[in-house]
Write a protein that holds these residues in place. Sequence first.
Motif, PDB file in Angstrom:
ATOM      1  N   SER A  13       0.824  -1.209   0.000  1.00 47.70           N
ATOM      2  CA  SER A  13       0.000   0.000   0.000  1.00 47.70           C
ATOM      3  C   SER A  13       0.857   1.257   0.000  1.00 47.70           C
ATOM      4  CB  SER A  13      -0.896   0.015   1.237  1.00 47.70           C
ATOM      5  OG  SER A  13      -0.087   0.211   2.383  1.00 47.70           O
ATOM      6  N   GLY A  14       2.169   1.057   0.112  1.00 42.91           N
ATOM      7  CA  GLY A  14       3.053   2.230   0.137  1.00 42.91           C
ATOM      8  C   GLY A  14       3.080   2.944   1.474  1.00 42.91           C
ATOM      9  N   CYS A  15       2.761   2.241   2.554  1.00 43.50           N
ATOM     10  CA  CYS A  15       2.648   2.921   3.858  1.00 43.50           C
ATOM     11  C   CYS A  15       3.991   3.243   4.510  1.00 43.50           C
ATOM     12  CB  CYS A  15       1.805   2.095   4.816  1.00 43.50           C
ATOM     13  SG  CYS A  15       2.637   0.604   5.407  1.00 43.50           S
ATOM     14  N   ARG A  16       5.027   2.551   4.120  1.00 41.87           N
ATOM     15  CA  ARG A  16       6.391   2.810   4.622  1.00 41.87           C
ATOM     16  C   ARG A  16       6.642   2.400   6.069  1.00 41.87           C
ATOM     17  NH1 ARG A  16       5.878   5.673   0.248  1.00 41.87           N
ATOM     18  NH2 ARG A  16       7.764   6.005  -0.915  1.00 41.87           N
ATOM     19  N   VAL A  17       5.768   1.572   6.603  1.00 38.93           N
ATOM     20  CA  VAL A  17       6.024   1.046   7.944  1.00 38.93           C
ATOM     21  C   VAL A  17       7.322   0.234   7.917  1.00 38.93           C
ATOM     22  CG1 VAL A  17       5.225  -0.636   9.658  1.00 38.93           C
ATOM     23  CG2 VAL A  17       3.639   1.057   8.744  1.00 38.93           C
ATOM     24  N   LEU A  20      10.282   2.509   8.156  1.00 41.85           N
ATOM     25  CA  LEU A  20      10.405   3.095   9.493  1.00 41.85           C
ATOM     26  C   LEU A  20      10.981   2.122  10.509  1.00 41.85           C
ATOM     27  CD1 LEU A  20       7.256   5.249  10.202  1.00 41.85           C
ATOM     28  CD2 LEU A  20       9.594   5.808  10.816  1.00 41.85           C
ATOM     29  N   VAL A  21      10.414   0.913  10.539  1.00 39.75           N
ATOM     30  CA  VAL A  21      10.904  -0.039  11.561  1.00 39.75           C
ATOM     31  C   VAL A  21      12.339  -0.429  11.267  1.00 39.75           C
ATOM     32  CG1 VAL A  21       8.662  -0.956  12.264  1.00 39.75           C
ATOM     33  CG2 VAL A  21       9.872  -2.034  10.370  1.00 39.75           C
ATOM     34  N   ILE A  24      14.567   2.555  12.388  1.00 40.78           N
ATOM     35  CA  ILE A  24      14.614   2.698  13.848  1.00 40.78           C
ATOM     36  C   ILE A  24      15.482   1.606  14.458  1.00 40.78           C
ATOM     37  CG2 ILE A  24      13.244   2.538  15.968  1.00 40.78           C
ATOM     38  CD1 ILE A  24      11.013   4.046  14.469  1.00 40.78           C
ATOM     39  N   PRO A  32      12.930   7.302   7.776  1.00 40.49           N
ATOM     40  CA  PRO A  32      12.806   6.238   6.775  1.00 40.49           C
ATOM     41  C   PRO A  32      13.866   6.317   5.676  1.00 40.49           C
ATOM     42  CG  PRO A  32      10.952   7.779   6.640  1.00 40.49           C
ATOM     43  CD  PRO A  32      11.719   8.112   7.881  1.00 40.49           C
ATOM     44  N   GLU A 123       7.935  -8.751   9.566  1.00 40.13           N
ATOM     45  CA  GLU A 123       7.120  -8.874  10.760  1.00 40.13           C
ATOM     46  C   GLU A 123       6.096  -7.737  10.851  1.00 40.13           C
ATOM     47  OE1 GLU A 123       9.679  -9.761  14.236  1.00 40.13           O
ATOM     48  OE2 GLU A 123       8.627  -8.022  15.082  1.00 40.13           O
ATOM     49  N   SER A 124       6.460  -6.537  10.380  1.00 39.54           N
ATOM     50  CA  SER A 124       5.608  -5.365  10.601  1.00 39.54           C
ATOM     51  C   SER A 124       4.690  -5.006   9.441  1.00 39.54           C
ATOM     52  CB  SER A 124       6.473  -4.135  10.876  1.00 39.54           C
ATOM     53  OG  SER A 124       7.394  -4.413  11.886  1.00 39.54           O
ATOM     54  N   CYS A 125       4.956  -5.524   8.272  1.00 36.88           N
ATOM     55  CA  CYS A 125       4.163  -5.086   7.119  1.00 36.88           C
ATOM     56  C   CYS A 125       2.678  -5.386   7.321  1.00 36.88           C
ATOM     57  CB  CYS A 125       4.634  -5.764   5.837  1.00 36.88           C
ATOM     58  SG  CYS A 125       3.531  -5.404   4.451  1.00 36.88           S
ATOM     59  N   PRO A 126       1.840  -4.357   7.370  1.00 35.32           N
ATOM     60  CA  PRO A 126       0.401  -4.583   7.636  1.00 35.32           C
ATOM     61  C   PRO A 126      -0.323  -5.218   6.461  1.00 35.32           C
ATOM     62  CG  PRO A 126       0.946  -2.208   7.700  1.00 35.32           C
ATOM     63  CD  PRO A 126       2.158  -2.925   7.227  1.00 35.32           C
ATOM     64  N   LYS A 127       0.321  -5.274   5.313  1.00 33.00           N
ATOM     65  CA  LYS A 127      -0.342  -5.833   4.140  1.00 33.00           C
ATOM     66  C   LYS A 127       0.228  -7.196   3.754  1.00 33.00           C
ATOM     67  CE  LYS A 127      -2.655  -4.146   1.458  1.00 33.00           C
ATOM     68  NZ  LYS A 127      -4.080  -4.457   1.251  1.00 33.00           N
TER      69      LYS A 127
END
Lengths: 182, 620
Positions: A13-17, A20-21, A24, A32, A123-127
């Motif tokens: 979706s291009g959210c860039r989570v 970021l993770v 960090i 990012p 692990e973090s990708c919401p999609k």
Amino acid sequence: MRKKLTVIPERCSGCRVCELVCAISHTGVNNPKKANIRVISLYPHPVIKMPIVCEQCKKPKCRDACPTDAIVKNDGVVTILEDRCVSCHACVNACPIGAIFVHEDIEIPFKCDMCGGKPKCAESCPKKAILYVPEHTQGQAHRLGAALKYANMQEVEYYEHGVKKKLRYAEIETGGTRGDSE
Amino acid sequence: MSPEGGYHKKILHVDLTECKTHVETVSDEFALKYIGGRGWGARLVWEHMKDDVNPLGPDNIIVIAPGPLSGLYLPAAGKTSFCSISPATGIYGDSNLGGMFGVELRMAGFDAAIIKGKAPELSYLWIDDDDVQIKSAVKYMNMGSIETEHQLREDIGDETVKVATIGPAGENMVKMACITADWGRNAGRTGMGAVLGSKNLKAIAIRGTKDLPVADLPSLTRISDKAFKKLKQHNLFEFWQRQGLMSVIDYANASGIIPTHNFMDAHFDKAEEINGDVMELNYKIGDSACYSCPMACSNVNLVKDGKYAGTVIEGPEYETAAMFGSNVGISDFDAILRANYLCDEYGVDTISSGSLISVMIEAYEKGMVSLEDLDGVALKWGDDDAIMDLIRKIALREGVGDTLADGVYGVIKRWPQLAPLISHVKGLEQSAYDARIAITMALGYATSDIGAHHARAWPIAKELEMGGNWSLEEKADLVIYHQTVRPLFDMLGVCRLPWIELGFDENTYAEFYSAATGIEFTLDELLKRSDAVYNLTRAINIRLGLSRVDDKPPERVFNDPIKTGPHAGKALNREEFERILDIYYQRRGWDNDGIPTNETLKENGLEDVIEYMEQRRAGK
Ligand code: SF4
Ligand code: SF4
């Protein structure tokens, strides 16, 4: 069993989570642009979103290009050795998919290190667009996707400024339940 | 108290007349008192405005303000507000958009930017970290928003540059012009695009590479990891990714609040032809999310055949689908997508344009305007060709479009007889939720500081849920609560949807803010600051001549009962509304004319505003 990161760009979706993770956990700052993974969004018709992450190649082009032997492969992970790197960016240019990055604040180029076997991005990708899968299954998703796409590939014709154009797209998974909200 | 993070404490000032920029360092007190986003925006507008401001004159300023949480690792941290005096309403106006644009401004090292003056020729602003330049945009004149964004990126030679732009409508100072970023995300309401147009500013392009300051990143990460997990576990999470706000069509139709035929009705027989399922099954080709948002509520849609084949657009969401669906009588999703695309490309707000177009259809149907008034085109409900043409005419100010482009007040000036048909508050066209069955919604629209917009208060679901048996006092309190908590999200620079839609605890935002700044904050403290900002925007409006008579919902809400659907026959009662307005003022700490009392202002730390309010009370 060796595992690898693989991406399914159609889901992204291009959210860039993921960026970021990654940033960090590797650099300890909220930025990012210091991530070892990058999501490319291309806007013209239609939208493309594509996470780019190091393939940890069997025969890494980046390693071959490095004049000071600063790039090594250990345990399936291609690593840049800081003390040997002279920051000539030969590897950056050599990587066929652009998976080595640079940032003004950071002296040497940086790339994915697979987080020691627990990649944060996957692990973090919401999609669920980034998967961490056994090496032998890598490509399976793509193979399946390719077969499905072949079966479901559609084409539309349309006119833009009087010029006839064609656009190909794949039917995607669908389904339907309801919920109420604003 | 000095925040260790959350802020760069820097505001970029751009004077287009002088072709000069400078950077202001803001005090800790200012930063914390007004939080950021539209809080900072409102304060800066108050400080820079003149009482006789011309919204489209060079003196008006526009503030671009993401918030202290924008860009940080937490759910949906991608909102940016644009605040100014609105050319549509003549009072305070703001509008926000999600995506990546504001985050990039923060990464360039600025918490906000203030733009004033007027460039001698069409220009764009290029912010490359600390290097800020004003450049010619003559080449992009009359170019559509999506195309300009793409072209600018290509010309700068960096696909990662973020761009906010106006389309031809903004250049033509159309009073419902938007500011567009990230390929069709819009700050649509109150004509912020016209303000940029009046300044000859076509676009703002940004590349930022800096770290965002966070006082305690390990705690922020810990709280956020938990927050993301919680959201992902919600039973509607996956559904949200699939349909986003399009699911609201069914809800609004079933509840009898969907705008239909220019708000004459609140129920649409053909809602099932334009709902989320139709979109998902036949049009959707991808998902799209704002920065750091797991919900990805945007949908990328494609029209696959027919006369609009090849139309690709990120959208529609509920408001657009309703305003260009049921409200203009269109039941063809192809046409809705096309209207959405045209509005985005021309840079026109879908709510405002959809509303005024429906007004003209009704007016023509009832014989209140002539064929000549419509440039010889007979308008009908659902006539997509005529509707597409009107969008273009509004943006380019052609024929009847020139009048519509002047917004509600422009239309009323030319055709006073149409006033009762227009659903608006203070000149801003009403959002796509009918208010006749919910007095709280009517009160929310009536008292909203920017006009009839749902984002300030959306108490309708709660009121429907609660049924009849609760007092006007409780209802007024609900509206005030909404008007306090919802703007807080705009101040922090985040999206409110995780809270509304996935039951996310609002206390978490105090935790995020505390971790970012390094100072302990409770939600209550944040809400107090939000309340102060509401009083401040009220004061701006009063300074500009607003009074109690302007706090009224659209006339139609009282005069024309709903025709069909679950609430057929219902309309609002005028006396009851006046009663709840009295209660509302009293609970807000405003006098009976709607002016905040000195005590209220003192409590809010707005001592310097008192003098102006005193003058108003004295009738000056
Ligand atoms: S986290 Fe997943 S969905 Fe988000 S940008 Fe990365 S790959 Fe795409
Ligand atoms: S950086 Fe590029 S070349 Fe090197 S291993 Fe990764 S993908 Fe292969």
